[in-house]
Scaffold this motif. Structure first.
Motif, PDB file in Angstrom:
ATOM      1  N   PHE A 191       6.123 -27.399  30.523  1.00  0.00           N
ATOM      2  CA  PHE A 191       7.137 -28.613  29.879  1.00  0.00           C
ATOM      3  C   PHE A 191       6.467 -29.644  30.653  1.00  0.00           C
ATOM      4  O   PHE A 191       5.494 -29.659  31.443  1.00  0.00           O
ATOM      5  CB  PHE A 191       8.620 -28.487  30.582  1.00  0.00           C
ATOM      6  N   GLY A 239       3.030 -30.138  29.220  1.00  0.00           N
ATOM      7  CA  GLY A 239       3.194 -29.929  27.797  1.00  0.00           C
ATOM      8  C   GLY A 239       2.235 -30.779  27.230  1.00  0.00           C
ATOM      9  O   GLY A 239       1.703 -30.356  26.145  1.00  0.00           O
ATOM     10  N   ARG A 296       7.251 -20.848  26.135  1.00  0.00           N
ATOM     11  CA  ARG A 296       7.980 -22.031  25.770  1.00  0.00           C
ATOM     12  C   ARG A 296       6.894 -23.247  25.913  1.00  0.00           C
ATOM     13  O   ARG A 296       6.418 -23.301  26.773  1.00  0.00           O
ATOM     14  CB  ARG A 296       9.232 -22.422  26.249  1.00  0.00           C
ATOM     15  N   ALA A 342       7.106 -27.814  25.468  1.00  0.00           N
ATOM     16  CA  ALA A 342       7.929 -28.865  24.960  1.00  0.00           C
ATOM     17  C   ALA A 342       7.467 -29.971  25.960  1.00  0.00           C
ATOM     18  O   ALA A 342       7.246 -29.706  27.010  1.00  0.00           O
ATOM     19  CB  ALA A 342       9.533 -28.714  24.707  1.00  0.00           C
ATOM     20  N   THR A 390      14.061 -23.683  19.631  1.00  0.00           N
ATOM     21  CA  THR A 390      13.570 -25.069  19.859  1.00  0.00           C
ATOM     22  C   THR A 390      12.092 -25.318  20.369  1.00  0.00           C
ATOM     23  O   THR A 390      11.494 -26.075  19.923  1.00  0.00           O
ATOM     24  CB  THR A 390      14.648 -26.038  20.349  1.00  0.00           C
ATOM     25  N   THR A 391      11.812 -24.458  21.392  1.00  0.00           N
ATOM     26  CA  THR A 391      10.707 -24.688  22.229  1.00  0.00           C
ATOM     27  C   THR A 391       9.852 -23.480  22.351  1.00  0.00           C
ATOM     28  O   THR A 391       8.642 -23.477  22.900  1.00  0.00           O
ATOM     29  CB  THR A 391      10.942 -24.969  23.823  1.00  0.00           C
ATOM     30  N   ARG A 437       6.666 -22.880  17.819  1.00  0.00           N
ATOM     31  CA  ARG A 437       5.576 -23.485  17.862  1.00  0.00           C
ATOM     32  C   ARG A 437       4.393 -23.010  16.886  1.00  0.00           C
ATOM     33  O   ARG A 437       3.581 -23.836  16.510  1.00  0.00           O
ATOM     34  CB  ARG A 437       5.018 -23.520  19.284  1.00  0.00           C
TER      35      ARG A 437
END
Length: 291
Positions: free
Chosen positions: A148, A152, A168, A170, A197-198, A203
């Motif tokens: 992140f 990210g 994940r 983002a 979402t992440t 992705r």
């Protein structure tokens, strides 16, 4: 099968690359630590949360870095960032087969905000310099803390992004969004929402991740070997292709805002029976991407 997510940074380095070939630069014995944390009364780590060095992968010399999520969430500070930059600059001099970054980071450390932000910008510039020299830069993302913030952004500057379905990626982490916008905007405790979402599946389907693998060290190793010829120097053509991908996504988003955004977006991207995606394994999912 050995879980990539459950390994420490040095365990990943030992298992992804050829056995006993990792040679660390600035190891913990050198005690190169953050100059800021002690002043704030915060415990330090002798490697500042990142291990860098060289190794071989299927006999090819590569430069590698692995962030340790157990130390400050893999947060980037002054020394942590400088080690990454130094690794990338040395790659320009020594020209390894590739540079592989095993990313696990919540972003910039708030304790070293300005120094960390500057460090991330320097890492981004160094990544692009290495890519311009024709040396592939590959991100492996599968740690428990995700990738992140500034890291990210660094990930999306690389030639190739490899993620597990547990990984994940983002810009802002779930807790950051909730803290700034409220739980109504994003409930960080809703694990299903967070991964929709992440997570790696999202992705992969949306085109932000090039290779999706299982949460398995051997799968990451195989993907890393495949990425040794993944050099994709930045050009007008690659930038236009990326802009087209983002423009398409922006055109689709308004139609996804009134429902479960991730599932709706997958459907708009052409994924059949998109609601099944969270329950599919990686092998079943790979056939669904249309972007």
């Amino acid at each position: 099968m050995i879980s990539f997510a459950e390994c420490s940074a040095r365990e990943r380095l030992a298992r992804v690359f050829d056995a006993a070939t990792f040679h660390e630069w600035l190891p913990p014995t050198e005690r190169v630590i953050s100059p800021h944390l002690e002043q704030l009364g915060v415990p330090s780590a002798f490697d500042d949360g990142v291990a860098i060095g060289r190794a071989t992968l299927e006999g090819h010399t590569v430069f590698v870095a692995a962030q340790e999520g157990e130390f400050m969430g893999g947060g980037v500070g002054e020394v942590h960032g400088a080690k990454l930059v130094g690794l990338l600059r040395r790659a320009l001099r020594d020209r390894p087969a590739a540079v592989l970054l095993l990313a696990e980071s919540g972003g910039v450390r708030l304790h070293e905000a300005n120094a960390g932000l500057i460090a991330v910008s320097e890492v981004m510039r160094a990544v692009l310099d290495v890519r311009a020299a024709g040396i592939p830069v590959v991100m492996l993302i599968g740690g428990a803390n995700g990738c992140f913030g500034g890291m990210g952004i660094v990930a999306r500057c690389a030639d190739r992004v490899v993620m597990s379905d547990m990984g994940r990626l983002a810009m802002s982490g779930p807790e950051v969004i909730e803290a700034s916008q409220g739980v109504e905007e994003f409930d960080s405790r809703d694990r299903a929402l967070v991964w929709r979402t992440t997570g790696g599946k999202h992705r992969w389907l949306s085109g932000d991740c090039d290779v999706l693998v299982k949460d398995d060290v051997a799968a990451f190793r195989a993907a890393a070997i495949d990425a040794l010829d993944a050099s994709r120097p930045v050009s007008m053509e690659t930038l236009e292709r990326e802009h087209a991908l983002l423009a398409r996504r922006l055109r689709l988003l308004p139609d996804a805002l009134d429902s479960d955004e991730a599932v709706a977006l997958w459907g708009l991207l052409g994924v059949a029976d998109a609601a099944r995606v969270p329950d599919l394994d990686v092998d079943a999912l790979r056939s669904l991407r249309t972007v």
